[in-house]
Design an enzyme around this catalytic site. Structure first.
Site, short mmCIF file in Angstrom:
data_model
loop_
_atom_site.label_atom_id
_atom_site.label_comp_id
_atom_site.label_asym_id
_atom_site.label_seq_id
_atom_site.Cartn_x
_atom_site.Cartn_y
_atom_site.Cartn_z
N ASN A 385 0.82 -1.20 0.00
CA ASN A 385 0.00 0.00 0.00
C ASN A 385 0.86 1.26 0.00
OD1 ASN A 385 -1.89 1.98 0.35
ND2 ASN A 385 -3.00 0.97 1.98
N ASP A 386 1.51 1.51 1.12
CA ASP A 386 2.28 2.77 1.22
C ASP A 386 3.37 2.88 0.15
OD1 ASP A 386 0.77 3.58 3.37
OD2 ASP A 386 2.11 2.65 4.83
N VAL A 387 3.98 1.74 -0.23
CA VAL A 387 5.10 1.80 -1.17
C VAL A 387 4.65 2.08 -2.60
CG1 VAL A 387 6.56 0.30 0.22
CG2 VAL A 387 5.13 -0.69 -1.57
#
Lengths: 458, 93
Positions: A385-387
């Site tokens: 997600n964040d990456v």
């Protein structure tokens, strides 16, 4: 064995440690490198046991046997997903051992009073070694989900940590001035134990790659300090090698998140934040299922898979391998984009895919993957997600400047995820609402095995 | 020149060697590298053996023996698990 012979073996052993570490830097030579380092350790241990100064073998043999059995069992039984926890445990034992060695040497009865340098080195060894021990225990708890992944903070936390550290410094000065009784060492150990806990509990689950790297470095530095106490250059050498290795990995991990070490250590980042809802009004998500995605993949010419920790949690790496093989058989080029912090420790995702028999030549690092993104028909994000969050490109975002995998630049994006919930960083991901993004809401393992089945039927 | 100054030379130069060696390691090997390096930090086992082996008081033997156990776990487990990981890495057939 005469003393000079033992010293000579130590030199050979140090040489082999350096050579082994060098060989560990390429996948082809790495197994040799590890064997060399292990051989160096065996040499050093055997030479030490043959040392004339050694007079009691009973307890030594018992300790060696117990340690070997525990270590071998842990190494054999651990699952690859749990590798970060295991490395944390080993770090902790190594650091703890160095602290104990430093203390035991100072407490030697009938020995000469330690000089200032020896006492100072012992203070550092006890401090760093014990911090490594208790810090690793907390990191283990977080990685194993025994403790909360969220940063644990309380009022005046930094002040308390600062005071504990100052007390330790004062203790170190007293030790250098000759105060080296058992009570003093116990107080130092107790305070350092507390400091290790205080330093790691405020750090969130997503930052664990940094913590594990840093503790790895500490375990090496503690061994070096023990080497200074004993006047043993081999300990100093090997400890410094490991200290340097851990520091470099720490730096790489920080860079991969575009955050400073201080920010990781004291930022209490991740997990706690509220979701910053965008003001873009009604946002539309395009849902999809296995059939549609299988068509998309099966007729693509180039596919990039972006695996995240969700993939590891779902144990989906073997299914991913199966899907990759099916697609490659159809002539689809499939590669993997690995973000440096994709797992829970540096390089974790690579190990998990290697376990599933995915060739390391198919794993692209961030730069190579982003270079290939424009030519990619479909980017499949699995449990990450964040990456892949384009918010990172906005200067005012919480993850601003973090290097990401630019999946939004691929022809199509498929995100396999259980829900729209935010990642560790706790911020919304605009990627999910793009026109060319398809959301496949499912468990990673189920989704991938459904996909494999559908691709087979194309 | 004191022994600890010589030790400092060893320390500083070894750190530099470590930085140079590790800088070029590809991300694929970061986990095995860390667990291998971690096993190397178990070198403190040699220190623990010397401390206990030379005897000298109850406290020294108790703490030293605990150190032998801890460090052995670190060394044996670290090298074995690194070996296990590395044997999984293979090229495309």
């Amino acid at each position: 064995m005469p003393p000079f012979a033992v010293e000579f073996v130590y030199v050979v052993s140090g040489f082999l440690f350096v050579l082994g570490l060098k060989r560990l830097s390429s996948p082809v030579t790495a197994p040799q490198g590890n064997a060399m380092a292990a051989g160096a350790m065996l040499l050093a241990v055997v030479a030490t046991l043959l040392d004339q100064q050694i007079i009691s073998y009973g307890t030594l043999a018992a300790g060696l046997v117990v340690g070997t059995v525990i270590g071998a069992l842990l190494a054999r039984l651990v699952k690859m997903t749990a590798m970060p926890q295991l490395v944390a445990v080993f770090n902790g034992f190594g650091g703890g051992a160095s602290a104990l060695v430093a203390a035991a040497e100072l407490l030697r009865e009938g020995g000469a009073n330690p000089g200032a340098a020896e006492a100072g080195a012992a203070a550092i060894g006890i401090l760093v070694g014990t911090v490594t021990f208790s810090g690793s225990a907390v990191a283990f708890g977080k990685l194993q989900d025994l403790l909360t992944q969220r940063p644990v903070t309380f009022p005046l936390q930094k002040l308390v940590s600062g005071l504990v550290f100052l007390a330790l410094l004062a203790g170190a000065v007293m030790m250098i001035l000759g105060e080296v009784g058992p009570e003093m060492l116990l107080a130092m150990g107790g305070l350092a134990f507390l400091l290790g806990i205080l330093l790691v509990i405020p750090i969130g689950g997503a930052d664990m790659p940094v913590v594990v790297s840093l503790l790895n470095s500490y375990s090496g530095l503690a061994a070096s300090a023990a080497g200074f106490v004993l006047g043993n250059p081999l300990l100093i050498l090997a400890g410094a090698l490991v200290g340097a290795a851990g520091l470099i990995l720490t730096q790489l991990m920080c860079r991969a998140m575009n955050r400073s070490l201080a920010n990781v250590a004291f930022g209490a980042f991740g997990g706690g934040g509220t979701v910053a809802a965008g003001d873009e009004g009604e946002r539309i998500v395009r849902r999809t299922g296995a059939e549609e995605v299988a068509m998309l993949l099966g007729y693509a010419s180039r596919v990039i898979i972006v695996p995240g920790y969700g993939l590891a949690v779902a144990q989906a790496q073997h299914e991913v391998k199966k899907l990759t093989d099916l697609l490659r058989k159809r002539g689809v080029e499939v590669v993997f984009a690995i973000h440096p912090v994709a797992g829970r420790m540096p390089g974790h995702m690579n190990v998990l895919l290697a376990e599933a028999d995915v060739s390391y030549e198919l794993l692209l690092d961030l730069d190579d993957a982003n270079g290939a993104m424009e030519r990619t028909d479909v980017a499949v994000v699995v449990g990450a997600n964040d990456v892949v969050n384009p918010e990172a490109r906005k200067p005012d975002s919480a993850i601003a400047g973090m290097p990401i995998v630019d999946v939004d630049r691929a022809g199509n994006v498929v995100v396999i995820k259980r829900s729209l919930s935010p990642g560790f960083a706790g911020i919304d991901n605009p990627l999910f609402y793009l026109d060319h993004t398809l959301m496949f809401f499912s468990d990673a393992r189920e989704a991938i095995s459904d996909l494999a089945r559908e691709v087979k039927e194309l | 020149m004191g022994a600890w100054i010589l030790g400092l030379y060893v320390f500083v130069l070894s750190m530099m060697v470590g930085f140079e060696l590790i800088r070029k390691v590809p991300p694929t090997l970061h986990t095995p590298l860390m667990s291998g390096a971690n096993a190397i930090s178990g070198i403190t086992l040699v220190g623990a053996l010397l401390v206990v082996g030379e005897g000298g008081g109850r406290w020294t033997v108790i703490l030293g023996t605990a150190a032998v156990v801890f460090a052995t776990i670190n060394v044996v487990g670290g090298f074995l698990v690194t070996h296990r990981m590395l044997s999984m890495f293979r090229k495309q057939d």
